[in-house]
Design an enzyme around this catalytic site. Structure first.
Site, PDB file in Angstrom:
ATOM      1  N   ASP A  75      -3.746   2.136   1.626  1.00 56.21           N
ATOM      2  CA  ASP A  75      -3.837   1.872   0.456  1.00 56.21           C
ATOM      3  C   ASP A  75      -3.001   0.499   0.165  1.00 56.21           C
ATOM      4  OD1 ASP A  75      -0.822   2.242   1.318  1.00 56.21           O
ATOM      5  OD2 ASP A  75      -0.978   4.255   0.054  1.00 56.21           O
ATOM      6  N   GLU A 151      -2.643  11.117  -5.373  1.00 53.43           N
ATOM      7  CA  GLU A 151      -2.267  11.621  -6.259  1.00 53.43           C
ATOM      8  C   GLU A 151      -2.637  12.877  -5.646  1.00 53.43           C
ATOM      9  OE1 GLU A 151       0.081  10.771  -6.002  1.00 53.43           O
ATOM     10  OE2 GLU A 151       1.152   8.559  -7.409  1.00 53.43           O
TER      11      GLU A 151
END
Ligand code: PGA
Length: 250
Positions: A75, A151
């Protein structure tokens, strides 16, 4: 939905780095037998630090791995210029890639400064599709159950692709130390999707510290659902969790 049980390797806290590094070396070697240039996803964070230290210390013995495998960052923050020290890619270069001597052409990373972050995410997804599969996805576990920047919540569907995401306040807080304060943290990021990661041939989840014990327990026992993104690892085979004793005791 399948509910696979991951293999769990439990280590003493002070040998976590050593044990995990040894395990990864073994898996990287195996991947080299299966693929000419294995593709490995790597995480940043506190958890893998001791592991990268061990890999760097012993790197001279394993040039076969470091010269042939390709390493991809999991990421990245959006909007930072190349070389900014807060980039996850910069962090990974400092902690691992530079120390081990990964050839530049074998380093795969997001362009944080891409003018169109959504297009950058799509380009990475296409790159993985065309150059994959991911042979080994090495992952950390967020305190809120995130994997990469997937998330908790419906945006982290188990078939989600690489995309632009917004960090939760909890993740912003956790990353504040790297930015000199949580108010400075860039709240958008690019992340490999859970669906992208789920196609990896195998995955290794690294977990250490008592502060991860509750989320590790939940990840292993609560219903498989996007409110704990890491539960996707129970829907795919070939998952190993390496956890220290502190993370195993709730
Ligand atoms: P940590 O981060 O290794 O710093 O705990 C893991 C994560 O948030 O993915």
């Amino acid at each position: 939905m399948n509910d696979f049980r991951p293999q769990i390797i439990v280590t003493e806290s002070d040998s976590f780095g050593e044990t995990a590094a040894g395990f990864l070396i073994e898996r990287f070697s195996e991947a080299l037998k299966q693929a000419r240039m294995p593709l490995v996803v790597l995480p940043t964070g506190n958890t893998p630090l001791a592991i990268y230290k061990c890999l760097a210390r012993d790197h001279a013995h394993r040039r076969d791995i470091w010269d042939h495998a390709r390493f991809l960052t999991l990421d990245e923050y959006v909007g930072l210029p190349p070389g900014d020290e807060k980039l996850f890619y910069s962090w990974l270069c400092r902690a691992f890639m530079d120390r081990v001597g990964i050839p530049q052409s074998h380093r795969v990373f997001f362009h944080s400064d891409a003018p169109d972050p959504k297009a950058e995410a799509d380009a990475m997804e296409a790159w993985v599709r065309d150059n994959g599969p991911i042979d080994i996805a090495v992952l950390g576990l967020g305190g809120n159950g995130h994997i990469g920047m997937n998330e908790p919540g419906p945006d982290s569907a188990f078939d989600s692709v690489t995309r632009l995401v917004r960090l939760t306040p909890e993740t912003v807080r956790a990353n504040g130390a790297y930015w000199g304060g949580e108010d400075k943290v860039q709240p958008t990021a690019l992340t490999l999707g859970l669906g992208t990661l789920a196609k990896a041939r195998e995955s290794v989840l690294l977990v250490n510290g008592a502060h991860k014990a509750a989320i590790l327990r939940d990840m292993l026992n609560k219903p498989v659902a996007t409110d704990i993104p890491a539960t996707y690892l129970r829907t795919v085979p070939g998952v190993t969790i390496i956890a220290d004793r502190a993370a195993m005791i709730v």
